[in-house]
Write an enzyme that holds these catalytic residues in place. Structure first.
Site, PDB file in Angstrom:
ATOM      1  N   ARG A 177       0.824  -1.230   0.000  1.00 47.06           N
ATOM      2  CA  ARG A 177       0.000   0.000   0.000  1.00 47.06           C
ATOM      3  C   ARG A 177       0.849   1.268   0.000  1.00 47.06           C
ATOM      4  O   ARG A 177       0.475   2.280   0.579  1.00 47.06           O
ATOM      5  CB  ARG A 177      -0.976   0.035   1.191  1.00 47.06           C
ATOM      6  CG  ARG A 177      -1.920  -1.127   1.261  1.00 47.06           C
ATOM      7  CD  ARG A 177      -2.858  -1.223   0.058  1.00 47.06           C
ATOM      8  NE  ARG A 177      -3.618  -2.438   0.169  1.00 47.06           N
ATOM      9  CZ  ARG A 177      -3.190  -3.611  -0.343  1.00 47.06           C
ATOM     10  NH1 ARG A 177      -2.074  -3.689  -1.038  1.00 47.06           N
ATOM     11  NH2 ARG A 177      -3.925  -4.689  -0.191  1.00 47.06           N
ATOM     12  N   SER A 226     -10.846  -1.401   3.256  1.00 45.47           N
ATOM     13  CA  SER A 226     -10.167  -1.532   4.554  1.00 45.47           C
ATOM     14  C   SER A 226      -9.778  -0.159   5.090  1.00 45.47           C
ATOM     15  O   SER A 226      -9.208   0.660   4.372  1.00 45.47           O
ATOM     16  CB  SER A 226      -8.901  -2.373   4.403  1.00 45.47           C
ATOM     17  OG  SER A 226      -9.263  -3.702   4.130  1.00 45.47           O
ATOM     18  N   GLU A 296      -5.478   3.198   6.197  1.00 43.11           N
ATOM     19  CA  GLU A 296      -5.225   2.916   4.775  1.00 43.11           C
ATOM     20  C   GLU A 296      -6.017   3.916   3.932  1.00 43.11           C
ATOM     21  O   GLU A 296      -5.597   4.294   2.848  1.00 43.11           O
ATOM     22  CB  GLU A 296      -5.663   1.477   4.448  1.00 43.11           C
ATOM     23  CG  GLU A 296      -5.473   1.121   2.979  1.00 43.11           C
ATOM     24  CD  GLU A 296      -5.647  -0.369   2.688  1.00 43.11           C
ATOM     25  OE1 GLU A 296      -5.290  -1.206   3.532  1.00 43.11           O
ATOM     26  OE2 GLU A 296      -6.143  -0.673   1.590  1.00 43.11           O
TER      27      GLU A 296
HETATM   28  P1  FAD Z   1      -9.494   7.589  -4.870  1.00 45.05           P
HETATM   29  O1  FAD Z   1     -10.140   7.006  -3.668  1.00 45.05           O
HETATM   30  O2  FAD Z   1     -10.303   8.496  -5.711  1.00 45.05           O
HETATM   31  O3  FAD Z   1      -8.165   8.329  -4.434  1.00 45.05           O
HETATM   32  C1  FAD Z   1      -7.262   7.719  -3.545  1.00 45.05           C
HETATM   33  C2  FAD Z   1      -5.916   8.468  -3.607  1.00 45.05           C
HETATM   34  O4  FAD Z   1      -5.352   8.275  -4.904  1.00 45.05           O
HETATM   35  C3  FAD Z   1      -6.077   9.970  -3.423  1.00 45.05           C
HETATM   36  O5  FAD Z   1      -4.955  10.454  -2.721  1.00 45.05           O
HETATM   37  C4  FAD Z   1      -6.060  10.507  -4.842  1.00 45.05           C
HETATM   38  O6  FAD Z   1      -5.598  11.842  -4.932  1.00 45.05           O
HETATM   39  C5  FAD Z   1      -5.085   9.536  -5.511  1.00 45.05           C
HETATM   40  N1  FAD Z   1      -5.345   9.423  -6.941  1.00 45.05           N
HETATM   41  C6  FAD Z   1      -6.481   8.992  -7.558  1.00 45.05           C
HETATM   42  N2  FAD Z   1      -6.325   9.057  -8.904  1.00 45.05           N
HETATM   43  C7  FAD Z   1      -5.085   9.563  -9.129  1.00 45.05           C
HETATM   44  C8  FAD Z   1      -4.349   9.898 -10.294  1.00 45.05           C
HETATM   45  N3  FAD Z   1      -4.845   9.742 -11.527  1.00 45.05           N
HETATM   46  N4  FAD Z   1      -3.107  10.406 -10.137  1.00 45.05           N
HETATM   47  C9  FAD Z   1      -2.563  10.589  -8.902  1.00 45.05           C
HETATM   48  N5  FAD Z   1      -3.220  10.302  -7.765  1.00 45.05           N
HETATM   49  C10 FAD Z   1      -4.461   9.794  -7.874  1.00 45.05           C
HETATM   50  N6  FAD Z   1      -7.994  -1.475  -1.973  1.00 45.05           N
HETATM   51  C11 FAD Z   1      -7.034  -2.410  -2.044  1.00 45.05           C
HETATM   52  O7  FAD Z   1      -5.842  -2.075  -2.158  1.00 45.05           O
HETATM   53  N7  FAD Z   1      -7.357  -3.748  -2.013  1.00 45.05           N
HETATM   54  C12 FAD Z   1      -8.639  -4.184  -1.899  1.00 45.05           C
HETATM   55  O8  FAD Z   1      -8.866  -5.388  -1.895  1.00 45.05           O
HETATM   56  C13 FAD Z   1      -9.666  -3.208  -1.818  1.00 45.05           C
HETATM   57  N8  FAD Z   1     -10.967  -3.583  -1.711  1.00 45.05           N
HETATM   58  C14 FAD Z   1     -11.929  -2.627  -1.636  1.00 45.05           C
HETATM   59  C15 FAD Z   1     -13.273  -3.025  -1.522  1.00 45.05           C
HETATM   60  C16 FAD Z   1     -14.266  -2.081  -1.443  1.00 45.05           C
HETATM   61  C17 FAD Z   1     -15.707  -2.530  -1.308  1.00 45.05           C
HETATM   62  C18 FAD Z   1     -13.952  -0.702  -1.483  1.00 45.05           C
HETATM   63  C19 FAD Z   1     -15.037   0.340  -1.416  1.00 45.05           C
HETATM   64  C20 FAD Z   1     -12.637  -0.295  -1.601  1.00 45.05           C
HETATM   65  C21 FAD Z   1     -11.616  -1.250  -1.665  1.00 45.05           C
HETATM   66  N9  FAD Z   1     -10.269  -0.864  -1.776  1.00 45.05           N
HETATM   67  C22 FAD Z   1      -9.293  -1.823  -1.857  1.00 45.05           C
HETATM   68  C23 FAD Z   1      -9.892   0.558  -1.745  1.00 45.05           C
HETATM   69  C24 FAD Z   1      -9.833   1.257  -3.122  1.00 45.05           C
HETATM   70  O9  FAD Z   1     -10.753   0.673  -4.041  1.00 45.05           O
HETATM   71  C25 FAD Z   1      -8.451   1.235  -3.713  1.00 45.05           C
HETATM   72  O10 FAD Z   1      -7.515   1.828  -2.842  1.00 45.05           O
HETATM   73  C26 FAD Z   1      -8.393   1.977  -5.071  1.00 45.05           C
HETATM   74  O11 FAD Z   1      -7.164   1.758  -5.658  1.00 45.05           O
HETATM   75  C27 FAD Z   1      -8.599   3.482  -4.935  1.00 45.05           C
HETATM   76  O12 FAD Z   1      -8.711   4.009  -6.237  1.00 45.05           O
HETATM   77  P2  FAD Z   1      -9.655   5.262  -6.525  1.00 45.05           P
HETATM   78  O13 FAD Z   1      -9.607   5.549  -7.977  1.00 45.05           O
HETATM   79  O14 FAD Z   1     -10.991   5.052  -5.947  1.00 45.05           O
HETATM   80  O15 FAD Z   1      -8.870   6.398  -5.748  1.00 45.05           O
END
Ligand code: FAD
Length: 306
Positions: A177, A226, A296
């Site tokens: 992470r 998480s 996280e």
């Molecule tokens: P966001 O939540 O929109 O942003 C998160 C961070 O990333 C912020 O700091 C944002 O500024 C940055 N960011 C987003 N896009 C960019 C970009 N283009 N350039 C630079 N920075 C950027 N995560 C896991 O690791 N493993 C799992 O198994 C997992 N399971 C999940 C299950 C559920 C039901 C849910 C709701 C979430 C889960 N997650 C999990 C968390 C999440 O889905 C991941 O961390 C995912 O990668 C976040 O991506 P996002 O596009 O939603 O980012």
């Protein structure tokens, strides 16, 4: 006129229908909480991104880029700056043998499906992770001891100084992470390298992973996945369960009774409810185990410590 008003005036003229004032971020987060972004902009090209970042600089504003909002806890007071969303222009996908080149706004579920159809193996760990490719790379999203950093070959970044930077895998560091891309700029696209596989066995792996999620995670309620990182070699969820935190509630937020490391929104949670619950769980584990669990989820905006 305040800087934010002047910035809005410029952006709304140049990026008509793509710039919104006081946009509620609860609509863009999977937790369904979060106050307004002073300015919310959707950009579909490098030119539009350049204009937006120039505006950020000219008016000395804060900004952040939002992906799918699936790892975010945005405070009820929102974000006092510009929130940038990469739009459809950053969702282009191209396959070439074992390589997939994709825009950062591409959703992981779309990539997983494509890889399966193309008979490309290596992405099944991402089944059920609802984020964008950009968000996944910024956080090194993963599951079942695999993560996006394992398969990335190249990344294109746009820096806050408005420069395009191409990063090869060897320039990047990924750990559990953690990604050295975080905070370096806006991820625009990436190339991932997969390996050959049969669609049938890929499908079987996808189904196995999805069933496991359905069995262990509270997918019927809004959440951000998480809440805490696992301490090295240990399970945050297990600590939370052993400290009898499952089912704890503050306002509309609850520590899931299905998975201790998830905080769910029962329908009317505020961001502060989620934050207070996160802090309460963190304190209980610290008091009982002497371990400070590290969030996280990404916290945006200001919260009150009680
Ligand atoms: P966001 O939540 O929109 O942003 C998160 C961070 O990333 C912020 O700091 C944002 O500024 C940055 N960011 C987003 N896009 C960019 C970009 N283009 N350039 C630079 N920075 C950027 N995560 C896991 O690791 N493993 C799992 O198994 C997992 N399971 C999940 C299950 C559920 C039901 C849910 C709701 C979430 C889960 N997650 C999990 C968390 C999440 O889905 C991941 O961390 C995912 O990668 C976040 O991506 P996002 O596009 O939603 O980012």
């Amino acid at each position: 006129m305040a800087a934010i008003d002047r910035a809005y005036s410029r952006l709304s003229k140049k990026l008509k229908n793509k710039t919104v004032r006081k946009f509620p971020l609860s609509r863009k987060t999977t937790l369904r909480v979060g106050g307004p972004a002073e300015i919310f902009v959707v950009v579909d090209s490098l030119e539009e991104l350049r204009l937006t970042m120039q505006t950020v600089q000219d008016f000395g504003l804060k900004f952040f880029v939002i992906g799918r909002g699936s790892n975010l806890l945005v405070s009820d007071s929102g974000f006092n700056g510009i929130v940038i969303e990469l739009g459809a222009g950053f969702r282009k996908i191209h396959t070439d043998g074992l390589y997939i080149q994709a825009g950062a706004a591409t959703l992981l579920p779309a990539l997983v499906q494509l890889a399966w159809k193309e008979g490309l193996s290596g992405l099944t760990f991402a089944v059920g992770i609802p984020g964008s490719l950009g968000g996944a790379l910024a956080l090194n999203a993963g599951a079942y001891s695999k993560a996006i950093g394992d398969i990335v070959a190249d990344v294109t970044l746009y820096t806050p100084d408005c420069e395009l930077v191409a990063c090869h895998r060897s320039d990047l560091v990924f750990r559990y992470r953690y990604s050295s891309l975080a905070g370096r700029g806006i991820i625009l696209e990436a190339v991932i390298k997969l390996s050959e596989g049969s669609p049938k066995s890929i499908q079987a792996e996808m189904e196995k992973n999805f069933k496991k999620r359905k069995r262990t995670q509270p997918l019927q309620h809004p959440s951000a996945g998480s809440v805490f990182k696992n301490p090295s070699g240990l399970s945050a969820g297990k600590f939370i369960e052993e400290a009898s935190c499952k089912g704890l509630r503050i306002g509309g937020a609850e520590v899931s009774s299905k998975h201790g490391n998830f905080i769910v929104n029962l329908g009317n949670a505020s961001a502060q409810d989620v934050y207070d619950l996160l802090k309460l769980v963190q304190k209980k584990i610290f008091d009982e185990q002497g371990i400070l669990l590290e969030p996280e989820i990404t916290l945006i905006g200001e919260f009150k410590d009680r």
